[in-house]
Scaffold this active site. Structure first.
Site, mmCIF file in Angstrom:
data_model
loop_
_atom_site.group_PDB
_atom_site.id
_atom_site.type_symbol
_atom_site.label_atom_id
_atom_site.label_comp_id
_atom_site.label_asym_id
_atom_site.label_seq_id
_atom_site.Cartn_x
_atom_site.Cartn_y
_atom_site.Cartn_z
ATOM 1 N N GLU A 68 -6.699 3.601 -5.804
ATOM 2 C CA GLU A 68 -7.938 3.773 -5.051
ATOM 3 C C GLU A 68 -8.572 5.083 -5.501
ATOM 4 O O GLU A 68 -8.027 6.160 -5.268
ATOM 5 C CB GLU A 68 -7.695 3.813 -3.548
ATOM 6 C CG GLU A 68 -9.008 3.897 -2.771
ATOM 7 C CD GLU A 68 -8.858 4.322 -1.323
ATOM 8 O OE1 GLU A 68 -9.771 4.013 -0.526
ATOM 9 O OE2 GLU A 68 -7.854 4.967 -0.974
ATOM 10 N N ASP A 107 -3.098 4.597 -2.350
ATOM 11 C CA ASP A 107 -4.155 5.124 -1.491
ATOM 12 C C ASP A 107 -4.629 6.487 -1.997
ATOM 13 O O ASP A 107 -3.827 7.344 -2.381
ATOM 14 C CB ASP A 107 -3.601 5.245 -0.068
ATOM 15 C CG ASP A 107 -4.640 5.679 0.941
ATOM 16 O OD1 ASP A 107 -5.660 4.972 1.083
ATOM 17 O OD2 ASP A 107 -4.437 6.727 1.595
ATOM 18 N N ASP A 166 0.859 -1.180 0.000
ATOM 19 C CA ASP A 166 0.000 0.000 0.000
ATOM 20 C C ASP A 166 0.897 1.233 0.000
ATOM 21 O O ASP A 166 1.725 1.399 0.896
ATOM 22 C CB ASP A 166 -0.870 -0.012 1.261
ATOM 23 C CG ASP A 166 -2.287 0.446 1.001
ATOM 24 O OD1 ASP A 166 -2.447 1.437 0.278
ATOM 25 O OD2 ASP A 166 -3.218 -0.174 1.524
ATOM 26 N N ASP A 176 -12.368 -0.633 4.517
ATOM 27 C CA ASP A 176 -13.166 0.548 4.848
ATOM 28 C C ASP A 176 -14.676 0.329 4.745
ATOM 29 O O ASP A 176 -15.438 1.171 5.204
ATOM 30 C CB ASP A 176 -12.811 1.707 3.902
ATOM 31 C CG ASP A 176 -11.417 2.259 4.120
ATOM 32 O OD1 ASP A 176 -10.926 2.195 5.260
ATOM 33 O OD2 ASP A 176 -10.818 2.747 3.141
#
Length: 529
Positions: free
Chosen positions: A268, A201, A99, A330
């Site tokens: 993302e 991210d 990530d 999430d």
């Protein structure tokens, strides 16, 4: 025919390191624990693992506040532990993705410590500082995604700094070429170490409008959806300049790998489909896979899903490869959102649509949202906006491996309580149950791996009515029909083919006229000799 890159036929598996496997009994998962469970992932049938952030962090937002981009947080282990995990994954044929958190750092990162030390510090412009508005308040009306103003006043230097999330997560200034160079060096560091790609991210956040105008107010704002929705994020996200940055990231990924060693970038991006498509780049120079989150919030209605699939496929640019997800760290778990029976149907949908699917750890067991007592809440979003159901702790509870105390995750006190029903819904018990959710996932993944039509073939929607969603996958004469009943009532449909896999376990004896309640069915269409 050219061989497609590995990530097109792959199934990705997201691991939340806090919650996968604890090796030292401190209640927190770690890299050695993940390495210990690699054989499980191979036997499950996935191709790559993606680790949520493992970098040193004060953990104000559980690793998304990075203090050092080129090391490992001691909670999870060391760089040597990471190297061991990477080597073990590669030895088993598994790829490993990290990530990357480029939008913001921790306020304890040395860069920000320097930046806030004085207005004339060389790193002052590495972050976003602005004078107060004429009334002394924040420079504009931008709102943090975790609620409250996105600006925090710094008394020592007399300016506000911007943070799209917590005040402990100041946003980096990607308009500064030194920031851009330093962050791209982070990618080079990990690529050189051997990682196979990154999930990036909040990619759509990383550039802001240069003039910092107010965002438009949302006239239909419902406070129950969280304060961030009080405005439309028109100027604070999705700026045109982000695409040049994505192209720079892609160029680095391409430099480090080609063919079977190709490195992959996954962005993302929570945007409508037409804006999402821009992140592929005009000529394929963007990220390989802009995450497609539509299934997570989609109305569970067959006609709606059919239109959504068709529109998404039609929107893809030339060479663009689709991807699908049902959940992540999430968002609510699939089994909670749809119920256990339809979660099985959703799993068949995810693993038979055209494109790269991502599984969230534990979804293969049918894990549901955990129940977190008030005194165990850890998520800052829940603590800042309590009672709205926006907290993410319930989807981050520990993986359950067996029915022993603490589910085989740890011998200590787990950082979050185990989810409901874990003594029955765990790896050991589901492996022994022929009709379990885990058994279904293993069968789906094995079929996908052995069938090019399901891995990389074309898709054609089949006309159906009512609660049935049906489509065909085909490649080089290999053909499958997938029929999904999205209701708890029997559904009529006439299909050609030989049933080979049902979400209900047992197969119908001949060509079905009725799909049973909550049934997903895969049929093999045999080509005449």
């Amino acid at each position: 025919m050219s061989v497609p890159p590995w990530w097109q036929s792959a199934v990705l598996y997201q691991i939340y390191p806090w919650s996968f496997q604890d090796s030292d009994d401190d209640g927190v998962g770690d890299l050695r624990g993940i390495e210990r469970r690699l054989d499980y992932l191979v036997e499950l049938g996935v191709d790559a693992i993606w680790l949520s952030p493992i970098f040193p962090s004060p953990m104000a937002d559980f690793g998304y506040d990075v203090k050092d981009y080129c090391d490992v947080d001691r909670r999870f282990g060391t760089l040597a532990d990471f190297d061991s995990l990477l080597a073990s994954a590669h030895a088993r044929g598994l790829k490993l993705l990290l990530d990357f958190v480029p939008n913001h750092s921790s306020d304890q990162h040395p860069w920000f410590v320097e930046s806030r030390s004085s207005r004339d510090n060389p790193k002052r412009d590495w972050y976003i500082w602005r004078d107060a508005a004429p009334d002394g308040g924040p420079p504009n009306n931008w709102i943090s995604d975790f609620g409250g103003p996105a600006w925090t006043w710094d008394e020592a230097t007399g300016q506000y700094y911007y943070h799209a999330f917590l005040k402990e997560q100041p946003d980096l200034n990607w308009r500064n070429p030194d920031v851009r160079a330093a962050m791209l060096d982070v990618l080079r560091f990990w690529f050189a170490r051997g990682v196979d790609g990154f999930r990036i991210d909040v990619l759509w956040h990383i550039v802001k409008h240069a003039g910092f105008p107010d965002n438009p107010l949302n006239p239909d704002w419902d406070p129950a959806t969280g304060e961030m929705n009080r405005v439309f994020q028109l100027h604070s996200t999705d700026q045109p300049e982000v695409h040049d940055i994505a192209a720079d990231m892609r160029a680095i990924a391409d430099m480090f790998g080609r063919g079977d060693d190709e490195r992959v970038l996954i962005g993302e991006i929570y945007l409508p489909v037409e804006r999402l498509m821009r992140y592929y780049g005009q000529h394929g120079e963007g990220v390989h896979l802009p995450f497609n989150f539509q299934l997570i919030d989609a109305a569970w209605d067959a006609r709606h899903l059919a239109r959504m699939i068709a529109d998404y496929e039609a929107a893809l640019p030339p060479g663009g490869w689709p991807n699908w997800v049902l959940g992540n760290h999430d968002r609510p778990r699939s089994a909670t959102k749809r119920g256990p029976a339809q979660a099985r149907v959703a799993a068949m949908l995810l693993l038979t649509l055209r494109g790269t699917p991502t599984l969230y750890y534990g979804d293969e067991l049918g894990m549901e949202n955990g129940v977190i007592p008030p005194d165990r809440v850890r998520d800052p979003r829940e603590l800042r906006e309590p009672g709205l159901g926006l907290g993410r702790d319930p989807v981050r509870t520990p993986m359950v491996w067996d029915a022993s105390d603490q589910g085989g995750f740890t011998a200590g006190e787990p950082w979050l309580p185990l989810g409901e029903g874990w003594r029955q819904r765990n790896v050991a018990d589901e492996l022994a149950e022929p009709d379990s959710m885990l058994t279904l996932h293993r069968a789906l993944l094995a079929l996908r791996r052995s069938s090019p039509a399901l891995a990389t073939g074309t898709i054609r929607l089949i006309e159906a009515e009512g609660s049935v969603l049906a489509y065909e996958r085909e490649q080089n004469g290999e053909r499958f029909v997938i029929a999904l009943n999205l209701s708890a009532e029997s559904a009529p449909i006439r299909l050609t083919g030989r049933p080979i896999l049902s979400t209900l376990g047992d197969l119908p004896s001949d060509n079905p006229v009725l799909l049973r309640p909550d049934e997903g069915l895969i049929l093999k269409v045999d080509t005449p000799a």
